[in-house]
Design a protein around this motif. Structure first.
Motif, mmCIF file in Angstrom:
data_model
loop_
_atom_site.group_PDB
_atom_site.id
_atom_site.type_symbol
_atom_site.label_atom_id
_atom_site.label_comp_id
_atom_site.label_asym_id
_atom_site.label_seq_id
_atom_site.Cartn_x
_atom_site.Cartn_y
_atom_site.Cartn_z
ATOM 1 N N ARG A 101 0.842 -1.187 0.000
ATOM 2 C CA ARG A 101 0.000 0.000 0.000
ATOM 3 C C ARG A 101 0.884 1.246 0.000
ATOM 4 N N PRO A 102 0.394 2.358 -0.529
ATOM 5 C CA PRO A 102 1.180 3.597 -0.535
ATOM 6 C C PRO A 102 1.609 4.001 0.877
ATOM 7 N N GLY A 103 2.821 4.514 0.983
ATOM 8 C CA GLY A 103 3.327 4.950 2.272
ATOM 9 C C GLY A 103 4.113 3.897 3.011
ATOM 10 N N SER A 104 4.190 2.679 2.464
ATOM 11 C CA SER A 104 4.977 1.625 3.104
ATOM 12 C C SER A 104 6.467 1.961 3.021
ATOM 13 N N LEU A 105 7.218 1.444 3.974
ATOM 14 C CA LEU A 105 8.672 1.557 3.937
ATOM 15 C C LEU A 105 9.212 0.206 3.486
ATOM 16 N N VAL A 106 9.913 0.194 2.363
ATOM 17 C CA VAL A 106 10.429 -1.044 1.798
ATOM 18 C C VAL A 106 11.943 -1.109 1.998
ATOM 19 N N ILE A 107 12.388 -2.138 2.704
ATOM 20 C CA ILE A 107 13.807 -2.372 2.915
ATOM 21 C C ILE A 107 14.258 -3.388 1.874
ATOM 22 N N VAL A 108 15.188 -3.011 1.016
ATOM 23 C CA VAL A 108 15.651 -3.897 -0.052
ATOM 24 C C VAL A 108 17.067 -4.358 0.265
ATOM 25 N N ILE A 109 17.218 -5.655 0.548
ATOM 26 C CA ILE A 109 18.521 -6.244 0.860
ATOM 27 C C ILE A 109 18.829 -7.260 -0.235
ATOM 28 N N CYS A 110 19.811 -6.949 -1.062
ATOM 29 C CA CYS A 110 20.082 -7.802 -2.221
ATOM 30 C C CYS A 110 21.571 -7.779 -2.548
ATOM 31 N N ASP A 111 21.963 -8.661 -3.447
ATOM 32 C CA ASP A 111 23.340 -8.669 -3.905
ATOM 33 C C ASP A 111 23.635 -7.382 -4.681
ATOM 34 N N GLU A 112 24.824 -6.870 -4.507
ATOM 35 C CA GLU A 112 25.227 -5.649 -5.214
ATOM 36 C C GLU A 112 25.131 -5.825 -6.731
ATOM 37 N N ARG A 113 25.297 -7.054 -7.202
ATOM 38 C CA ARG A 113 25.270 -7.336 -8.634
ATOM 39 C C ARG A 113 23.855 -7.431 -9.192
ATOM 40 N N ALA A 114 22.852 -7.292 -8.343
ATOM 41 C CA ALA A 114 21.469 -7.502 -8.772
ATOM 42 C C ALA A 114 20.886 -6.322 -9.540
ATOM 43 N N LEU A 115 21.568 -5.194 -9.539
ATOM 44 C CA LEU A 115 20.992 -3.976 -10.117
ATOM 45 C C LEU A 115 21.124 -3.973 -11.637
ATOM 46 N N THR A 116 20.113 -4.519 -12.305
ATOM 47 C CA THR A 116 20.046 -4.497 -13.765
ATOM 48 C C THR A 116 19.193 -3.317 -14.204
ATOM 49 N N GLU A 117 19.113 -3.121 -15.507
ATOM 50 C CA GLU A 117 18.274 -2.046 -16.040
ATOM 51 C C GLU A 117 16.811 -2.267 -15.653
ATOM 52 N N GLY A 118 16.366 -3.522 -15.720
ATOM 53 C CA GLY A 118 14.991 -3.836 -15.344
ATOM 54 C C GLY A 118 14.734 -3.585 -13.870
ATOM 55 N N ALA A 119 15.702 -3.942 -13.015
ATOM 56 C CA ALA A 119 15.549 -3.729 -11.582
ATOM 57 C C ALA A 119 15.501 -2.234 -11.267
ATOM 58 N N GLU A 120 16.312 -1.445 -11.950
ATOM 59 C CA GLU A 120 16.275 0.009 -11.757
ATOM 60 C C GLU A 120 14.896 0.558 -12.070
ATOM 61 N N GLN A 121 14.313 0.076 -13.158
ATOM 62 C CA GLN A 121 12.989 0.542 -13.540
ATOM 63 C C GLN A 121 11.947 0.170 -12.492
ATOM 64 N N GLN A 122 12.022 -1.062 -11.985
ATOM 65 C CA GLN A 122 11.069 -1.501 -10.968
ATOM 66 C C GLN A 122 11.236 -0.717 -9.664
ATOM 67 N N LEU A 123 12.466 -0.434 -9.275
ATOM 68 C CA LEU A 123 12.709 0.352 -8.063
ATOM 69 C C LEU A 123 12.189 1.784 -8.237
ATOM 70 N N SER A 124 12.360 2.331 -9.415
ATOM 71 C CA SER A 124 11.852 3.680 -9.685
ATOM 72 C C SER A 124 10.334 3.724 -9.572
ATOM 73 N N LEU A 125 9.663 2.724 -10.114
ATOM 74 C CA LEU A 125 8.202 2.656 -10.030
ATOM 75 C C LEU A 125 7.754 2.457 -8.589
ATOM 76 N N LEU A 126 8.462 1.612 -7.858
ATOM 77 C CA LEU A 126 8.104 1.346 -6.466
ATOM 78 C C LEU A 126 8.268 2.595 -5.605
ATOM 79 N N SER A 127 9.292 3.407 -5.916
ATOM 80 C CA SER A 127 9.576 4.598 -5.107
ATOM 81 C C SER A 127 8.521 5.689 -5.260
ATOM 82 N N ARG A 128 7.662 5.579 -6.266
ATOM 83 C CA ARG A 128 6.619 6.585 -6.450
ATOM 84 C C ARG A 128 5.552 6.502 -5.359
ATOM 85 N N HIS A 129 5.379 5.338 -4.796
ATOM 86 C CA HIS A 129 4.315 5.135 -3.814
ATOM 87 C C HIS A 129 4.827 4.680 -2.450
#
Length: 314
Positions: free
Chosen positions: A194-222
């Motif tokens: 739901r909007p306003g949630s705090l999302v803690i993302v713990i992942c491998d440093e190598r996980a940041l692909t172009e697709g993941a960047e896009q998904q994180l950008s979309l998630l950060s809007r809400h």
């Protein structure tokens, strides 16, 4: 039913180890208290953009009030400007996304990256529960995703930790990696949070692909984000150790680590990954706290979150 293996300190985690992490919460000021405001939560609450707040009351407009908060209905009725007041939610959903994939099943420092990620998730979970927040999360690996709905209960956190331990103890080097696992997990988070949630993302440093960047950008809007990419010293630099042979599921690779150009190229790729995370955090205006297996996890978080700590270098 999966049988839990004996814990191997630094290599695999046990449920008892993650439960014990609750005693270390007091060592790190992760969340605000009446007497002390945490830099972590201070950052997120400063940019809530109207999310995660509850309506409190209406009062006469005062100089300096945000004009966007004017209550036009009351203003029209009274013929005097009135503004709405809000207060921060006493509890908010905190969703801990933690990776447990085969690429994390490695470490040259104090522990494996998978153990470091599990410890960080546990500490944050206990801190959130102690702060009266609803805690849930998503444990994702190469071929599995387990979701725990955020609830303000110890049972919910224990359910998350238990699942985390089971996935951690099932890790092995022969697993076929799923390069899209992170993207799938992020898409699922966008669907359920739901909007306003705090999302803690713990992942491998190598996980940041172009697709993941896009998904994180979309998630950060809400939602508000806290990014904790995990790495090992060998992810960033190769030792000058001569000819090294690597094998994975039948494939073999030889590297001459005495080759200076090879080591420089390897280091440059690592620096590019670090810079990519930093650029994304700046772009999304979110907090970035990279973790390394080289140092103790609680000590690293303490350095990030205590601006007055002597010798702070991050």
């Amino acid at each position: 039913m999966t049988t839990l293996l004996p814990s191997e300190p630094g290599i695999r985690v046990s449920l008892a180890e993650l439960i014990e992490m609750r005693h270390r919460v007091r060592e790190v000021q992760l969340f605000s208290t009446p007497s002390q405001r945490s830099p972590l939560i201070g950052l997120h609450h400063s940019k809530l953009r109207g999310r995660g707040v509850d309506f409190d009351q209406v009062r006469v407009y005062q100089a300096g009030d945000d004009v966007r908060s004017i209550d036009w209905r009351v203003t029209a009725r009274t013929q005097e400007p009135h503004t709405k007041l809000f207060h921060e939610e006493r509890e908010r959903p905190i969703f801990i996304m933690v990776e447990q994939s085969c690429r994390l099943f490695f470490g040259s420092g104090l522990m494996f990256k998978s153990v470091l990620a599990a410890q960080a998730a546990s500490l944050i979970g206990w801190a959130a529960l102690g702060h009266n927040d609803r805690v849930g999360g998503l444990v994702f690996g190469d071929n599995e995703h387990y979701e725990i709905k955020p609830r303000r209960s110890k049972q919910s956190l224990l359910q998350l930790l238990n699942r985390l331990v089971r996935v951690n103890q099932s890790l092995h080097t022969e697993t076929e990696p799923d390069r899209d696992a992170f993207n799938i997990a992020l898409r699922r988070a966008r669907e359920v949070l739901r909007p306003g949630s705090l999302v803690i993302v713990i992942c491998d440093e190598r996980a940041l692909t172009e697709g993941a960047e896009q998904q994180l950008s979309l998630l950060s809007r809400h939602c508000d984000l806290l990014l904790l990419p995990v790495s090992d010293p060998l992810d960033h630099a190769l030792p000058a150790a001569g000819l090294l042979r690597f094998a994975e599921r039948g494939a073999q690779l030889e590297l001459d680590t005495l080759n200076y150009e090879l080591r420089q190229t390897y280091r440059a790729q690592a620096e590019a990954r670090v810079a990519r995370w930093e650029l994304l955090a700046q772009k999304l205006r979110v907090l970035l706290m990279p973790l390394s297996t080289q140092s103790e996890m609680v000590e690293q978080l303490r350095e990030y979150l205590n601006p007055e700590r002597p010798g702070k270098s991050r």
